[in-house]
Motif scaffolding. Structure first.
Motif, PDB file in Angstrom:
ATOM      1  N   ARG A  24     -43.222   3.828 139.539  1.00 23.14           N
ATOM      2  CA  ARG A  24     -41.917   4.286 140.018  1.00 23.14           C
ATOM      3  C   ARG A  24     -40.891   3.479 139.239  1.00 23.14           C
ATOM      4  NH1 ARG A  24     -39.993   3.987 146.237  1.00 23.14           N
ATOM      5  NH2 ARG A  24     -39.767   1.794 145.749  1.00 23.14           N
ATOM      6  N   GLU A  65     -58.979  12.992 138.003  1.00 22.51           N
ATOM      7  CA  GLU A  65     -57.659  13.348 138.532  1.00 22.51           C
ATOM      8  C   GLU A  65     -57.730  13.670 140.025  1.00 22.51           C
ATOM      9  OE1 GLU A  65     -57.779  13.990 134.182  1.00 22.51           O
ATOM     10  OE2 GLU A  65     -59.066  14.676 135.802  1.00 22.51           O
ATOM     11  N   THR A  69     -55.870  11.541 143.020  1.00 17.73           N
ATOM     12  CA  THR A  69     -55.019  12.217 144.001  1.00 17.73           C
ATOM     13  C   THR A  69     -55.499  11.932 145.416  1.00 17.73           C
ATOM     14  OG1 THR A  69     -54.490  13.965 142.422  1.00 17.73           O
ATOM     15  CG2 THR A  69     -54.165  14.474 144.755  1.00 17.73           C
ATOM     16  N   ASP A  81     -48.258  12.996 140.737  1.00 17.06           N
ATOM     17  CA  ASP A  81     -48.102  14.015 139.703  1.00 17.06           C
ATOM     18  C   ASP A  81     -48.315  13.356 138.334  1.00 17.06           C
ATOM     19  OD1 ASP A  81     -47.567  16.535 138.767  1.00 17.06           O
ATOM     20  OD2 ASP A  81     -45.459  16.536 139.311  1.00 17.06           O
ATOM     21  N   ASN A  82     -48.422  14.174 137.292  1.00 16.87           N
ATOM     22  CA  ASN A  82     -48.541  13.691 135.911  1.00 16.87           C
ATOM     23  C   ASN A  82     -49.652  12.648 135.750  1.00 16.87           C
ATOM     24  OD1 ASN A  82     -46.353  15.340 135.305  1.00 16.87           O
ATOM     25  ND2 ASN A  82     -44.883  13.695 135.609  1.00 16.87           N
ATOM     26  N   ILE A  83     -50.835  12.979 136.207  1.00 12.85           N
ATOM     27  CA  ILE A  83     -51.970  12.056 136.187  1.00 12.85           C
ATOM     28  C   ILE A  83     -52.615  12.080 134.809  1.00 12.85           C
ATOM     29  CG2 ILE A  83     -54.134  11.443 137.314  1.00 12.85           C
ATOM     30  CD1 ILE A  83     -53.151  13.366 139.623  1.00 12.85           C
ATOM     31  N   GLU A  84     -52.815  10.887 134.243  1.00 10.66           N
ATOM     32  CA  GLU A  84     -53.466  10.824 132.926  1.00 10.66           C
ATOM     33  C   GLU A  84     -54.342   9.590 132.790  1.00 10.66           C
ATOM     34  OE1 GLU A  84     -50.548  10.439 129.698  1.00 10.66           O
ATOM     35  OE2 GLU A  84     -49.091   9.909 131.227  1.00 10.66           O
ATOM     36  N   ARG A 108     -52.956   6.774 135.152  1.00 12.36           N
ATOM     37  CA  ARG A 108     -51.528   6.579 135.387  1.00 12.36           C
ATOM     38  C   ARG A 108     -51.008   7.807 136.109  1.00 12.36           C
ATOM     39  NH1 ARG A 108     -48.650   5.149 130.285  1.00 12.36           N
ATOM     40  NH2 ARG A 108     -49.344   7.190 129.597  1.00 12.36           N
ATOM     41  N   ALA A 109     -50.094   7.597 137.062  1.00  9.71           N
ATOM     42  CA  ALA A 109     -49.474   8.710 137.782  1.00  9.71           C
ATOM     43  C   ALA A 109     -48.078   8.297 138.230  1.00  9.71           C
ATOM     44  CB  ALA A 109     -50.321   9.106 138.996  1.00  9.71           C
ATOM     45  N   VAL A 110     -47.299   9.291 138.601  1.00 11.20           N
ATOM     46  CA  VAL A 110     -45.977   9.057 139.184  1.00 11.20           C
ATOM     47  C   VAL A 110     -45.922   9.779 140.520  1.00 11.20           C
ATOM     48  CG1 VAL A 110     -44.809   8.759 136.958  1.00 11.20           C
ATOM     49  CG2 VAL A 110     -44.939  11.032 137.995  1.00 11.20           C
ATOM     50  N   ALA A 112     -44.901  12.444 143.186  1.00 14.37           N
ATOM     51  CA  ALA A 112     -44.477  13.839 143.153  1.00 14.37           C
ATOM     52  C   ALA A 112     -43.058  13.951 143.704  1.00 14.37           C
ATOM     53  CB  ALA A 112     -45.445  14.713 143.952  1.00 14.37           C
ATOM     54  N   PRO A 157     -45.578   3.920 129.663  1.00 18.65           N
ATOM     55  CA  PRO A 157     -45.511   4.565 128.349  1.00 18.65           C
ATOM     56  C   PRO A 157     -44.536   3.816 127.439  1.00 18.65           C
ATOM     57  CG  PRO A 157     -44.795   6.078 130.108  1.00 18.65           C
ATOM     58  CD  PRO A 157     -45.093   4.756 130.728  1.00 18.65           C
TER      59      PRO A 157
END
Length: 158
Positions: A24, A65, A69, A81-84, A108-110, A112, A157
């Protein structure tokens, strides 16, 4: 030759853990563990990759993923969201009462919804969740996290 067979039959299975770097802004979410493994250390959200033997013939096993979640939702009530995929580590816990090996899949995720706040859904396993700047992480860190940090790992990133 017999020694190898005995070792293979009595050795604990290798476990796969999915570790989530939930970001975040410039902060990452960490919780203080309540566990026989790394008790009272700070850790990222994590959990075992699940494989349902009964439904495998109908459904595929859980993806990294999907595991990320599910674990984030189970432990914090947050949606991501944006899971990598970021990296993979091999962790040996040889000095434990029950020695084990974990392959850790770092994701990595952010959020939602950036306005969501983490809840401590599993207080038996975690003392609570807080956001920390990567350059100012709390101590002591769970040793697998501490090792990747010391090795230069950064979930943000470029």
């Amino acid at each position: 030759m017999e020694n190898k067979t005995v070792v293979a039959e009595t050795a604990a299975p290798i476990k796969v853990a999915v570790v989530v770097c939930l970001l975040r802004g410039k902060k990452v979410l960490l919780g203080r563990r309540r566990s026989s493994l790394g008790d009272s250390t700070y850790s990222l959200i994590s959990g075992h990759l699940e494989f349902d033997k009964l439904s495998y013939s109908i459904l595929p096993s859980e993806s990294f993923e999907e595991c990320a979640t599910r674990e984030v939702k189970e432990e914090t009530s947050l949606d991501i969201d944006n899971i990598e995929l970021l990296t993979v580590t091999n962790n040996l816990f040889l000095n434990e009462v029950k020695p084990s090996q974990y392959v850790a899949i770092f994701m990595r995720a952010v959020l939602a919804d950036p306005h969501q706040e983490p809840q401590n859904v599993e207080p038996d396993f975690c003392d609570g969740w807080e956001w920390y700047e990567w350059d100012n992480l709390p101590k002591p860190l769970f040793w697998p996290l501490e090792k990747v940090v010391q090795d230069g790992f950064n979930p943000f990133p470029n």
